[in-house]
Design a protein around this motif. Structure first.
Motif, PDB file in Angstrom:
ATOM      1  N   UNK A 143      38.651  37.809  34.599  1.00 47.94           N
ATOM      2  CA  UNK A 143      40.067  38.022  35.296  1.00 47.94           C
ATOM      3  C   UNK A 143      39.443  38.349  36.850  1.00 47.94           C
ATOM      4  N   UNK A 144      38.611  38.995  37.141  1.00 45.74           N
ATOM      5  CA  UNK A 144      38.610  39.263  38.730  1.00 45.74           C
ATOM      6  C   UNK A 144      38.012  38.063  39.430  1.00 45.74           C
ATOM      7  N   UNK A 145      37.347  37.240  38.796  1.00 49.34           N
ATOM      8  CA  UNK A 145      36.803  36.023  39.214  1.00 49.34           C
ATOM      9  C   UNK A 145      38.063  34.942  39.298  1.00 49.34           C
ATOM     10  N   UNK A 146      39.008  34.726  38.364  1.00 50.26           N
ATOM     11  CA  UNK A 146      39.895  34.039  38.352  1.00 50.26           C
ATOM     12  C   UNK A 146      40.828  34.431  39.489  1.00 50.26           C
ATOM     13  N   UNK A 147      40.889  35.762  40.075  1.00 43.50           N
ATOM     14  CA  UNK A 147      41.711  36.099  41.095  1.00 43.50           C
ATOM     15  C   UNK A 147      41.231  36.123  42.465  1.00 43.50           C
ATOM     16  N   UNK A 148      39.690  35.838  42.320  1.00 43.64           N
ATOM     17  CA  UNK A 148      39.219  35.728  43.729  1.00 43.64           C
ATOM     18  C   UNK A 148      38.879  34.559  44.195  1.00 43.64           C
ATOM     19  N   UNK A 149      39.498  33.180  43.344  1.00 40.87           N
ATOM     20  CA  UNK A 149      39.039  31.860  43.883  1.00 40.87           C
ATOM     21  C   UNK A 149      39.553  31.567  45.083  1.00 40.87           C
ATOM     22  N   UNK A 150      39.053  30.810  45.898  1.00 34.37           N
ATOM     23  CA  UNK A 150      39.370  30.401  47.559  1.00 34.37           C
ATOM     24  C   UNK A 150      40.774  29.575  47.363  1.00 34.37           C
ATOM     25  N   UNK A 151      41.057  29.023  46.406  1.00 36.25           N
ATOM     26  CA  UNK A 151      42.142  27.995  46.378  1.00 36.25           C
ATOM     27  C   UNK A 151      43.478  28.901  46.182  1.00 36.25           C
ATOM     28  N   UNK A 152      44.474  28.976  47.008  1.00 36.16           N
ATOM     29  CA  UNK A 152      45.647  29.796  46.608  1.00 36.16           C
ATOM     30  C   UNK A 152      46.245  29.162  45.365  1.00 36.16           C
ATOM     31  N   UNK A 154      45.238  27.860  42.698  1.00 39.03           N
ATOM     32  CA  UNK A 154      44.345  28.016  41.574  1.00 39.03           C
ATOM     33  C   UNK A 154      44.596  29.608  41.113  1.00 39.03           C
ATOM     34  N   UNK A 155      44.590  30.345  42.098  1.00 33.29           N
ATOM     35  CA  UNK A 155      44.822  32.010  42.001  1.00 33.29           C
ATOM     36  C   UNK A 155      46.322  32.131  41.446  1.00 33.29           C
ATOM     37  N   UNK A 156      47.348  31.255  41.806  1.00 37.59           N
ATOM     38  CA  UNK A 156      48.512  31.263  41.393  1.00 37.59           C
ATOM     39  C   UNK A 156      48.764  31.038  39.899  1.00 37.59           C
ATOM     40  N   UNK A 157      48.025  29.833  39.592  1.00 33.23           N
ATOM     41  CA  UNK A 157      48.022  29.452  38.282  1.00 33.23           C
ATOM     42  C   UNK A 157      47.549  30.713  37.249  1.00 33.23           C
ATOM     43  N   UNK A 159      47.177  33.799  37.969  1.00 35.46           N
ATOM     44  CA  UNK A 159      48.132  34.915  37.846  1.00 35.46           C
ATOM     45  C   UNK A 159      49.102  34.866  36.707  1.00 35.46           C
ATOM     46  N   UNK A 160      49.739  33.603  37.024  1.00 42.15           N
ATOM     47  CA  UNK A 160      50.730  33.167  36.063  1.00 42.15           C
ATOM     48  C   UNK A 160      50.625  33.301  34.504  1.00 42.15           C
ATOM     49  N   UNK A 161      49.219  32.857  34.365  1.00 35.98           N
ATOM     50  CA  UNK A 161      48.684  32.972  33.140  1.00 35.98           C
ATOM     51  C   UNK A 161      48.494  34.315  32.505  1.00 35.98           C
ATOM     52  N   UNK A 162      48.144  35.349  33.349  1.00 35.96           N
ATOM     53  CA  UNK A 162      48.044  36.807  33.237  1.00 35.96           C
ATOM     54  C   UNK A 162      49.304  37.455  32.875  1.00 35.96           C
ATOM     55  N   UNK A 163      50.368  36.700  33.587  1.00 35.93           N
ATOM     56  CA  UNK A 163      51.593  37.378  33.464  1.00 35.93           C
ATOM     57  C   UNK A 163      52.493  37.274  32.195  1.00 35.93           C
ATOM     58  N   UNK A 164      52.392  35.901  31.772  1.00 35.54           N
ATOM     59  CA  UNK A 164      53.095  35.313  30.744  1.00 35.54           C
ATOM     60  C   UNK A 164      52.209  34.458  29.793  1.00 35.54           C
ATOM     61  N   UNK A 165      52.424  34.673  28.405  1.00 35.22           N
ATOM     62  CA  UNK A 165      52.146  33.809  27.333  1.00 35.22           C
ATOM     63  C   UNK A 165      52.499  32.314  27.568  1.00 35.22           C
ATOM     64  N   UNK A 166      51.558  31.510  27.080  1.00 36.60           N
ATOM     65  CA  UNK A 166      51.972  30.072  27.106  1.00 36.60           C
ATOM     66  C   UNK A 166      53.309  29.604  26.544  1.00 36.60           C
ATOM     67  N   UNK A 167      53.572  30.220  25.476  1.00 39.26           N
ATOM     68  CA  UNK A 167      54.908  30.043  24.554  1.00 39.26           C
ATOM     69  C   UNK A 167      56.101  30.446  25.719  1.00 39.26           C
ATOM     70  N   UNK A 168      55.763  31.505  26.226  1.00 35.03           N
ATOM     71  CA  UNK A 168      56.868  31.960  27.019  1.00 35.03           C
ATOM     72  C   UNK A 168      57.245  31.218  28.383  1.00 35.03           C
ATOM     73  N   UNK A 178      57.165  37.254  40.204  1.00 35.26           N
ATOM     74  CA  UNK A 178      56.155  38.480  39.791  1.00 35.26           C
ATOM     75  C   UNK A 178      54.932  38.030  40.465  1.00 35.26           C
ATOM     76  N   UNK A 179      54.725  37.033  41.113  1.00 27.60           N
ATOM     77  CA  UNK A 179      53.387  36.432  41.668  1.00 27.60           C
ATOM     78  C   UNK A 179      53.146  36.881  43.103  1.00 27.60           C
ATOM     79  N   UNK A 180      53.708  37.765  43.635  1.00 27.64           N
ATOM     80  CA  UNK A 180      53.653  38.119  45.107  1.00 27.64           C
ATOM     81  C   UNK A 180      54.473  37.961  46.077  1.00 27.64           C
TER      82      UNK A 180
END
Length: 272
Positions: A143-152, A154-157, A159-168, A178-180
């Protein structure tokens, strides 16, 4: 001062102790419920659910320093300072005592509000948050690596996955609030990160006197759900609820159930 707040204009400003301008938004009628947003987010974090509380409470949000229409000083920032800023807004509105609901970093701020200013907090709700410090259960390395990517993007994607389930997400394609705050300057974004990372209320939590409800999604990888159990072990008399299948933004994904639980908790009789 009175416990019942009155509606304020759409944009209003209070002043923190250091002079920082703090934008706040007060909607509805009746006793106030303070809603505290997550790290690097402004009051729009609550847009999807704030109306759910208006049958029983007015709602008071604010743009934490560094976000939204509030000033964005260089810092340093801390969650204790954010808690004192909430008090400055309450003072500006003449509100002596309020219910407080904080999620994510807002839950960390809410802890310090109840610790540092117990006379201002009637009832406390903590969502998807942690006690911080060495006792907390931290997110994993992936999770930490996914949020530290240089591509904004990719980080947004991520974070969206961390916030909400795929079905929702499939049923609710966004936009998500809720993404900043996209307009935050880099120094303020870093200040929020350092403030959240610096949170450690472990030793002070047993001093919380407000009746407390703790909520969490059981699939939350951003703030692992074991933190609910840790908080409950430290806050006297705290009640808890886990939402099956929900991720970090359980308050949107499980909106009906979560909102109902909070409303019932706020208005129940027999406790202060």
């Amino acid at each position: 001062m009175t416990e019942t707040g009155r509606s304020a204009p759409a944009l209003a400003l209070a002043r923190a102790q250091d002079g920082t301008a703090l934008a706040y938004q007060h909607h509805g009628e009746g006793p106030p419920l303070v809603l505290l947003a997550g790290q690097a987010n402004d009051h729009h974090w609550w847009d999807g659910v704030r109306a759910d509380f208006h049958p029983v409470r007015s709602t008071l949000t604010l743009d934490a320093r560094g976000t939204g229409d509030s000033d964005k000083p260089e810092g340093p920032y801390s969650v204790q300072q954010f808690a004192d800023d909430v008090v400055a807004v309450l003072d500006a509105l003449g509100i002596a005592r309020a219910d407080v609901y904080g999620t994510s970093m807002g839950g960390r701020v809410a802890q310090w509000l109840a610790i540092r200013h117990p006379e201002r907090v009637r009832r406390l709700v903590l969502g998807c948050t942690s006690p911080g410090g060495p006792h907390a259960v931290e997110r994993d390395a992936a999770v930490r690596r996914s949020l530290a990517q240089p591509d904004p993007a990719a980080v947004r994607r991520a974070l969206t996955d961390l916030m909400y389930s795929p079905a929702w997400r499939a049923a609710h394609p966004g936009p998500y609030r809720t993404l900043g705050d996209p307009l935050m300057p880099p120094h303020a974004r870093r200040g929020h990160l350092l403030a959240s990372n610096g949170h450690d209320a472990w030793h002070e939590l047993p001093g919380i006197t407000a009746p407390t409800l703790i909520l969490h999604g059981d699939q939350d990888r951003l703030t692992p759900p074991d933190n609910l159990r840790l908080l409950a072990s430290r806050v006297p008399g705290a009640r808890t609820h886990l939402f099956p299948g929900a991720r970090h933004a359980y308050f949107e994904e499980c909106r009906a159930e979560a909102g109902g639980l909070v409303r019932e908790f706020l208005v129940e009789e027999g406790r202060p």
